[in-house]
Each structure stands twice: as structure tokens, then as C-alpha cells.
Design a protein around this motif. Structure first.
Motif, PDB file in Angstrom:
ATOM      1  N   UNK A 214       8.474   0.383 -10.590  1.00  0.00           N
ATOM      2  CA  UNK A 214       8.149  -0.483 -11.551  1.00  0.00           C
ATOM      3  C   UNK A 214       9.352  -0.952 -12.622  1.00  0.00           C
ATOM      4  N   UNK A 215       9.719   0.267 -13.176  1.00  0.00           N
ATOM      5  CA  UNK A 215      10.866  -0.186 -14.286  1.00  0.00           C
ATOM      6  C   UNK A 215      12.111  -0.964 -13.885  1.00  0.00           C
ATOM      7  N   UNK A 216      12.507  -0.794 -12.668  1.00  0.00           N
ATOM      8  CA  UNK A 216      13.511  -1.569 -11.701  1.00  0.00           C
ATOM      9  C   UNK A 216      13.211  -2.906 -11.757  1.00  0.00           C
ATOM     10  N   UNK A 217      11.769  -3.231 -11.196  1.00  0.00           N
ATOM     11  CA  UNK A 217      11.355  -4.409 -11.004  1.00  0.00           C
ATOM     12  C   UNK A 217      11.166  -5.163 -12.164  1.00  0.00           C
ATOM     13  N   UNK A 218      10.965  -4.589 -13.379  1.00  0.00           N
ATOM     14  CA  UNK A 218      10.710  -5.117 -14.694  1.00  0.00           C
ATOM     15  C   UNK A 218      12.237  -5.528 -14.911  1.00  0.00           C
ATOM     16  N   UNK A 219      13.276  -4.915 -14.925  1.00  0.00           N
ATOM     17  CA  UNK A 219      14.479  -5.221 -15.216  1.00  0.00           C
ATOM     18  C   UNK A 219      15.090  -6.289 -14.363  1.00  0.00           C
ATOM     19  N   UNK A 220      14.675  -6.370 -13.216  1.00  0.00           N
ATOM     20  CA  UNK A 220      15.004  -7.544 -12.236  1.00  0.00           C
ATOM     21  C   UNK A 220      14.527  -8.794 -12.693  1.00  0.00           C
ATOM     22  N   UNK A 221      13.136  -8.869 -13.240  1.00  0.00           N
ATOM     23  CA  UNK A 221      12.904 -10.033 -13.780  1.00  0.00           C
ATOM     24  C   UNK A 221      13.306 -10.505 -15.072  1.00  0.00           C
ATOM     25  N   UNK A 222      13.472  -9.404 -15.978  1.00  0.00           N
ATOM     26  CA  UNK A 222      14.555  -9.895 -17.107  1.00  0.00           C
ATOM     27  C   UNK A 222      15.712 -10.282 -16.984  1.00  0.00           C
ATOM     28  N   UNK A 223      16.421  -9.889 -16.137  1.00  0.00           N
ATOM     29  CA  UNK A 223      17.744 -10.471 -15.831  1.00  0.00           C
ATOM     30  C   UNK A 223      17.558 -11.869 -14.994  1.00  0.00           C
ATOM     31  N   UNK A 224      16.425 -11.961 -14.297  1.00  0.00           N
ATOM     32  CA  UNK A 224      16.209 -13.335 -13.728  1.00  0.00           C
ATOM     33  C   UNK A 224      16.261 -14.505 -14.803  1.00  0.00           C
ATOM     34  N   UNK A 225      15.756 -14.147 -15.904  1.00  0.00           N
ATOM     35  CA  UNK A 225      15.508 -15.136 -16.726  1.00  0.00           C
ATOM     36  C   UNK A 225      16.281 -15.112 -18.257  1.00  0.00           C
ATOM     37  N   UNK A 226      16.962 -13.952 -18.434  1.00  0.00           N
ATOM     38  CA  UNK A 226      17.705 -13.805 -19.566  1.00  0.00           C
ATOM     39  C   UNK A 226      19.063 -13.440 -19.341  1.00  0.00           C
ATOM     40  N   UNK A 227      19.968 -14.291 -19.866  1.00  0.00           N
ATOM     41  CA  UNK A 227      21.216 -14.134 -19.513  1.00  0.00           C
ATOM     42  C   UNK A 227      22.007 -12.967 -20.081  1.00  0.00           C
ATOM     43  N   UNK A 228      21.509 -12.247 -21.315  1.00  0.00           N
ATOM     44  CA  UNK A 228      21.956 -11.391 -21.822  1.00  0.00           C
ATOM     45  C   UNK A 228      21.753  -9.884 -21.105  1.00  0.00           C
ATOM     46  N   UNK A 229      20.887  -9.943 -20.109  1.00  0.00           N
ATOM     47  CA  UNK A 229      20.362  -8.879 -19.615  1.00  0.00           C
ATOM     48  C   UNK A 229      21.025  -8.752 -18.044  1.00  0.00           C
ATOM     49  N   UNK A 230      21.778  -7.780 -17.693  1.00  0.00           N
ATOM     50  CA  UNK A 230      22.386  -7.496 -16.499  1.00  0.00           C
ATOM     51  C   UNK A 230      21.338  -6.919 -15.381  1.00  0.00           C
ATOM     52  N   UNK A 231      21.384  -7.692 -14.354  1.00  0.00           N
ATOM     53  CA  UNK A 231      20.759  -6.940 -13.069  1.00  0.00           C
ATOM     54  C   UNK A 231      21.460  -6.023 -12.384  1.00  0.00           C
ATOM     55  N   UNK A 232      21.020  -5.506 -11.297  1.00  0.00           N
ATOM     56  CA  UNK A 232      21.700  -4.246 -10.613  1.00  0.00           C
ATOM     57  C   UNK A 232      22.938  -5.005  -9.921  1.00  0.00           C
ATOM     58  N   UNK A 233      24.007  -4.410  -9.944  1.00  0.00           N
ATOM     59  CA  UNK A 233      25.243  -5.287  -9.751  1.00  0.00           C
ATOM     60  C   UNK A 233      25.786  -4.566  -8.224  1.00  0.00           C
ATOM     61  N   UNK A 234      25.170  -5.148  -7.143  1.00  0.00           N
ATOM     62  CA  UNK A 234      25.457  -4.505  -5.719  1.00  0.00           C
ATOM     63  C   UNK A 234      27.093  -4.473  -5.508  1.00  0.00           C
ATOM     64  N   UNK A 235      27.703  -5.644  -5.913  1.00  0.00           N
ATOM     65  CA  UNK A 235      29.390  -5.671  -5.564  1.00  0.00           C
ATOM     66  C   UNK A 235      29.885  -4.542  -6.558  1.00  0.00           C
ATOM     67  N   UNK A 236      29.542  -4.262  -7.523  1.00  0.00           N
ATOM     68  CA  UNK A 236      30.524  -3.109  -8.354  1.00  0.00           C
ATOM     69  C   UNK A 236      29.500  -1.887  -8.102  1.00  0.00           C
ATOM     70  N   UNK A 237      28.250  -1.801  -7.628  1.00  0.00           N
ATOM     71  CA  UNK A 237      27.502  -0.729  -7.467  1.00  0.00           C
ATOM     72  C   UNK A 237      27.367  -0.158  -8.909  1.00  0.00           C
ATOM     73  N   UNK A 238      26.953  -1.110  -9.851  1.00  0.00           N
ATOM     74  CA  UNK A 238      26.371  -0.590 -11.156  1.00  0.00           C
ATOM     75  C   UNK A 238      25.133  -0.840 -11.155  1.00  0.00           C
ATOM     76  N   UNK A 239      24.073   0.583 -11.583  1.00  0.00           N
ATOM     77  CA  UNK A 239      22.867   0.229 -11.429  1.00  0.00           C
ATOM     78  C   UNK A 239      22.229   0.643 -12.733  1.00  0.00           C
ATOM     79  N   UNK A 240      20.875   0.293 -13.246  1.00  0.00           N
ATOM     80  CA  UNK A 240      20.242   0.569 -14.240  1.00  0.00           C
ATOM     81  C   UNK A 240      20.487   1.989 -14.678  1.00  0.00           C
ATOM     82  N   UNK A 241      20.373   2.331 -15.923  1.00  0.00           N
ATOM     83  CA  UNK A 241      20.287   3.674 -16.532  1.00  0.00           C
ATOM     84  C   UNK A 241      18.789   3.980 -16.110  1.00  0.00           C
TER      85      UNK A 241
END
Length: 287
Positions: A214-241
Motif C-alpha cells: 500500500x505504501x509503495x502504491x501511494x508513493x507511485x500515485x504521488x510521483x505520478x502527479x507531483x513533480x517533486x516526488x520521485x517514483x521508483x527508478x527502475x533504470x537506476x535501481x533506486x527504490x523508496x526507503x
């Protein structure tokens, strides 16, 4: 504090006093406290260019709480850092997430960690969960002068209340006001979008794995609409904490485990970017 060249501890260390490290520092070495430093006339410019942390989400589950933060820090319209950490352990059974001016927030977290450890050493007992929330509130209030100049810090505090046997979440405002949140909460620039996701996906009876999803889904939705929020970066393999706090204590979710969760979220969003399928699944499980 002036050094004692005799090799002995200064007298301030030998006088019984408060169990608060912050109070001790304020009385004997105030310059180490960020809140005592005057920002000066350039505060507005500093606030505009200082890196800012953005979105933090927290959700309770049966037996604890999950907290997650995206990894992006912004400075104006620029991405200042792609892998900043915004979720930290406060002590063994609690955690704190930061939003706002990143440098000040991280310094406040470090002081808060020392504050809780200092209390335990002086008193020989753990501070109550309410007491921890109150100590953080006092630190935020001490930063009010800088916050009024644009250098604000707005954390969220959560963890397992050992006395109550359940997860609890506290939010704050820049004046140090403390508010207990029920079930879930989010702070930061993407919080409006994350909160909407939490409302549709969170349900009673979640286990730790479900709350992480649920937390990861919520961050995904935030990143989808807020430019200051970074979603999971699959290219760089950077995941949320993502941190889980339960009876076993604080645990940061490992990269391999988190990668599997992120890939499941991405797979579920292909052809369904708004996450309506996830919402229907959550609704069906509630029923």
C-alpha cells in the motif's frame, strides 16, 4: 563549551540535570543547535535554493506500522538528489520521516535520536510513545524562527506503542503542534495524491507485507502527479526507503524484497495507470 585542559570532563557534565539532551545542549553549547542559528537577511534566498525532501507515507498494520519515503530532493525546479534518504529509525521501536528543508530535517532527526538514547541512559527506562512524540514536538517548535523564514521542517513520527500494543502515527505543523493520525497519513508536496491512494487501498487487518505494498502504491500515485516526488527508478535501481516497525523492532525493507514489490506495482499499473484495479482488489478484500 570551553574545553577543560586538565583532561577531566567540564563541570557541566557532572551536575545532575534534565534527562533531555536538547535542554543540556541549549544550556551549555547552544551553537550546536540549528534552531539557535540566525538565518539572517539571506534566509529567503537560502530557502529557495536549499534541497527539499518531499513525500512521506505511513500506514498501520496489525502489530505495527510501515513508513516509506521517496528518494528525490529538489532545489527550485531542479532535482538536487535522486537517492536521498528521508526515513530513519528514531529508536528500536519507532521511526521518523522528513519533509521540508533537507539539511535541517536530517540534523533534527540526528538530535532526536540522541535525545531518546540520552533519556534512556539517564533514566534507565524507555520514554513512553507519547513522550517521544512530545520531545519531537518541542524540537520542531524550537525551529519556528527558521520556519517563518522559509526553512521549515515537517516530520512524521510513527512506531509501535509497546504499552498499547499497536502502531501509532503522529503528524506535526511548523509550530510544533502534534496530531495523532488514524490508520495512515502522508506529508510533503505529494501528500494530497498519496493520501488519496491510502484512502482507497488501506484496509483493517493488513499484515506487514500488505502495508508495504500500500505504501509503495501511494508513493507511485504521488510521483505520478507531483513533480517533486520521485517514483521508483527502475533504470537506476533506486527504490523508496521503506521501514517496518513491529514487535521485532525497526527493520528497513531490503532492496531485493522491495524490488519485487515495485515490479508487482509496475505490472499492475500497465494499462491501468490510475490503479483502479488495485483499488477494486482492495475493496473486494474488504468485503
Amino acid at each position: 563549551m570551553s574545553p577543560d585542559h586538565s583532561g577531566r570532563l567540564p563541570a557541566a557534565y557532572l551536575v545532575p540535570g534534565s534527562s533531555s539532551f536538547a535542554d543540556f545542549a541549549r544550556d551549555h553549547a547552544p551553537d550546536v543547535l540549528t534552531a539557535r542559528r540566525a538565518a539572517g537577511a539571506g534566509a529567503a534566498e537560502a530557502a529557495a535554493h536549499a534541497p527539499h525532501g518531499t513525500t512521506i507515507v505511513a500506514a498501520v498494520f496489525d502489530g505495527g506500522v510501515v513508513m516509506a519515503g521517496d528518494r528525490r530532493a529538489t532545489a527550485g525546479n531542479l532535482i538536487a538528489q535522486r537517492d536521498i534518504e528521508k526515513v530513519f529509525p528514531a529508536d528500536e521501536h519507532s521511526c521518523v520521516g522528513i519533509a521540508g528543508t533537507a539539511g535541517l530535517a536530517i540534523e533534527m532527526v540526528r538530535l532526536f535520536q540522541v535525545e531518546l538514547e540520552h533519556y534512556e541512559k539517564i533514566e534507565g527506562a524507555l520514554l513512553s510513545f507519547e513522550g517521544k512524540a512530545n520531545r519531537l514536538s518541542a524540537m520542531i517548535r524550537g525551529n519556528l524562527a527558521l520556519a517563518m523564514q522559509g526553512l521549515a521542517v515537517v516530520p512524521v513520527f510513527a512506531g509501535l506503542d509497546l504499552a498499547a500494543g499497536r502502531g501509532r502515527i503522529f503528524s506535526y505543523d511548523v509550530t510544533g503542534g502534534r496530531y495523532e493520525e488514524q490508520h495512515h497519513h502522508s506529508v510533503g508536496s505529494g501528500s494530497v495524491f498519496a493520501r488519496g491512494a491510502l484512502k482507497k487501498l488501506w484496509r483493517p487487518g493488513l499484515d506487514a507485507a500488505g502495508a508495504v505494498r500500500v505504501a509503495v502504491e501511494a508513493l507511485w500515485d504521488a510521483a505520478d502527479d507531483d513533480s517533486a516526488t520521485g517514483g521508483p527508478d527502475l533504470a537506476r535501481r533506486i527504490w523508496p526507503v521503506v521501514a517496518v516497525v513491529g514487535a521485532e523492532g525497526y527493520r528497513r525493507v531490503g532492496d531485493e524484497e522491495l524490488e519485487a514489490v515495485v515490479e508487482a506495482v509496475v505490472a499492475g499499473r500497465r494499462g491501468d495507470p490510475g490503479g483502479t484495479g488495485a483499488a477494486r482488489a482492495a475493496g473486494g478484500e474488504r468485503a
